[in-house]
Scaffold this active site. Sequence first.
Site, PDB file in Angstrom:
ATOM      1  CG  ASP A  82      -1.848   1.233   1.230  1.00 40.13           C
ATOM      2  OD1 ASP A  82      -2.447   1.520   0.176  1.00 40.13           O
ATOM      3  OD2 ASP A  82      -1.971   1.912   2.265  1.00 40.13           O
ATOM      4  CB  SER A  83       0.175   4.745  -0.927  1.00 37.54           C
ATOM      5  OG  SER A  83      -0.985   4.905  -0.138  1.00 37.54           O
ATOM      6  CE1 TYR A 138       2.730   5.932  -3.504  1.00 32.68           C
ATOM      7  CE2 TYR A 138       1.765   4.053  -4.643  1.00 32.68           C
ATOM      8  CZ  TYR A 138       2.843   4.647  -4.016  1.00 32.68           C
ATOM      9  OH  TYR A 138       4.015   3.956  -3.904  1.00 32.68           O
ATOM     10  N   GLY A 139      -3.160   9.060  -4.006  1.00 34.79           N
ATOM     11  CA  GLY A 139      -4.488   9.362  -4.553  1.00 34.79           C
ATOM     12  C   GLY A 139      -4.586  10.590  -5.433  1.00 34.79           C
ATOM     13  CB  CYS A 171      -3.080   0.550  -2.609  1.00 35.44           C
ATOM     14  SG  CYS A 171      -3.116   2.285  -3.060  1.00 35.44           S
ATOM     15  CG  ASN A 172      -9.479   0.620  -3.225  1.00 35.95           C
ATOM     16  OD1 ASN A 172     -10.343  -0.091  -3.711  1.00 35.95           O
ATOM     17  ND2 ASN A 172      -9.178   0.583  -1.934  1.00 35.95           N
ATOM     18  CB  THR A 173      -4.752   4.913  -5.491  1.00 36.85           C
ATOM     19  OG1 THR A 173      -5.663   5.418  -4.509  1.00 36.85           O
ATOM     20  CG2 THR A 173      -4.374   6.011  -6.440  1.00 36.85           C
ATOM     21  CD  GLU A 226      -0.266   7.163   5.413  1.00 37.34           C
ATOM     22  OE1 GLU A 226       0.912   7.223   5.796  1.00 37.34           O
ATOM     23  OE2 GLU A 226      -0.837   6.088   5.174  1.00 37.34           O
ATOM     24  CB  CYS A 257      -9.699   4.635   0.140  1.00 36.94           C
ATOM     25  SG  CYS A 257      -8.051   5.117   0.715  1.00 36.94           S
ATOM     26  CB  THR A 258      -6.830  -0.079   1.963  1.00 38.29           C
ATOM     27  OG1 THR A 258      -5.705   0.704   1.531  1.00 38.29           O
ATOM     28  CG2 THR A 258      -7.235  -1.015   0.857  1.00 38.29           C
ATOM     29  CG  HIS A 259      -5.231   5.147   4.011  1.00 40.64           C
ATOM     30  ND1 HIS A 259      -4.690   4.533   2.915  1.00 40.64           N
ATOM     31  CD2 HIS A 259      -4.196   5.720   4.675  1.00 40.64           C
ATOM     32  CE1 HIS A 259      -3.374   4.733   2.913  1.00 40.64           C
ATOM     33  NE2 HIS A 259      -3.058   5.446   3.962  1.00 40.64           N
TER      34      HIS A 259
HETATM   35  N1  DGL Z   1      -4.951   3.063   0.598  1.00 40.98           N
HETATM   36  C1  DGL Z   1      -4.909   3.708  -0.684  1.00 40.98           C
HETATM   37  C2  DGL Z   1      -6.166   3.347  -1.471  1.00 40.98           C
HETATM   38  O1  DGL Z   1      -6.784   2.325  -1.154  1.00 40.98           O
HETATM   39  C3  DGL Z   1      -4.672   5.172  -0.438  1.00 40.98           C
HETATM   40  C4  DGL Z   1      -4.145   5.870  -1.577  1.00 40.98           C
HETATM   41  C5  DGL Z   1      -3.365   7.103  -1.301  1.00 40.98           C
HETATM   42  O2  DGL Z   1      -2.191   6.969  -0.951  1.00 40.98           O
HETATM   43  O3  DGL Z   1      -3.892   8.182  -1.545  1.00 40.98           O
HETATM   44  O4  DGL Z   1      -6.537   3.992  -2.419  1.00 40.98           O
END
Ligand code: DGL
Length: 281
Positions: free
Chosen positions: A16-17, A48-49, A79-81, A164, A198-200
Amino acid sequence: MKNKTQQTTGPIGVFDSGYGGLTILNQIRAQMPEYDYLYLGDNARTPYGTRSFEVVYEFTLQAVKKLFELGCPLVILACNTASAKALRTIQQNDLPTIDPTRRVLGVIRPTAECIGELTQTRHVGILATSGTIKSESYPMEVHKLFPDVTVTGEACPMWVPLVENNEFDSEGADYFIQKNINQLLEKDPEIDTIILGCTHYPLLIKKIRQFTPEHIQLVPQGEYVAHSLQDYLRRHPEMDVRCSKNGISRFLTTESTAKFEESASIFLSQDKVEVESITLE
Ligand code: DGL
């Protein structure tokens, strides 16, 4: 060379990011505790988004290569992104040359698969990063499986930085969470199911629940991703034998280890998390 890579066994890589992928790792470990996992958070370059397709692809490919180098036969983009912007290109263009025997899987398809059973009104909302929403990956994946479902997305660019920076439970989070949920429901008031794309976002679930009308169900994706991985390994015994099984998890970050250790132990509800710092290039 090919025979050698085919025999490689090692942990399942989870990328993940930042910290968000830990919510996926949590669910995967709960369902498959016997496997080994190697988690990599690119905390130094998160989020990353809001980054371009090219940059997310480049960073994700670097991470996948690193996890392969460290022996992972299978990598989950938690990570979805990264799943939205890099997965297909990596699967189609890079894997055949890097190592056609290894696999990279994402989180969007397994999440899209659960939607048909969950919604009654056939109106679903997706909360995700700008990158995931702009990619249109969710509506595309959902419509392949359930063409009758209306999918409405809302980009929440402030939510990942809140997580974060450990601000997920603060009063400061209220403004942005309420604003994005209201905007989503204004676009489509018939929504009865909201996917946390989004996994966050599971880290923000208390606040998201607080600002979402009670009749709307909130769906974090970890459980679905874990089921889908388990099913994948059942259907692919040739990959399953390559995934080592000693019940050990290791953690890597591109940022300072102290910060990761502190946050990861909160996210994983675990006393101590030992982490190593690495560089991606
Ligand atoms: N956890 C990432 C996701 O699922 C976050 C992406 C990010 O870093 O913005 O999209």
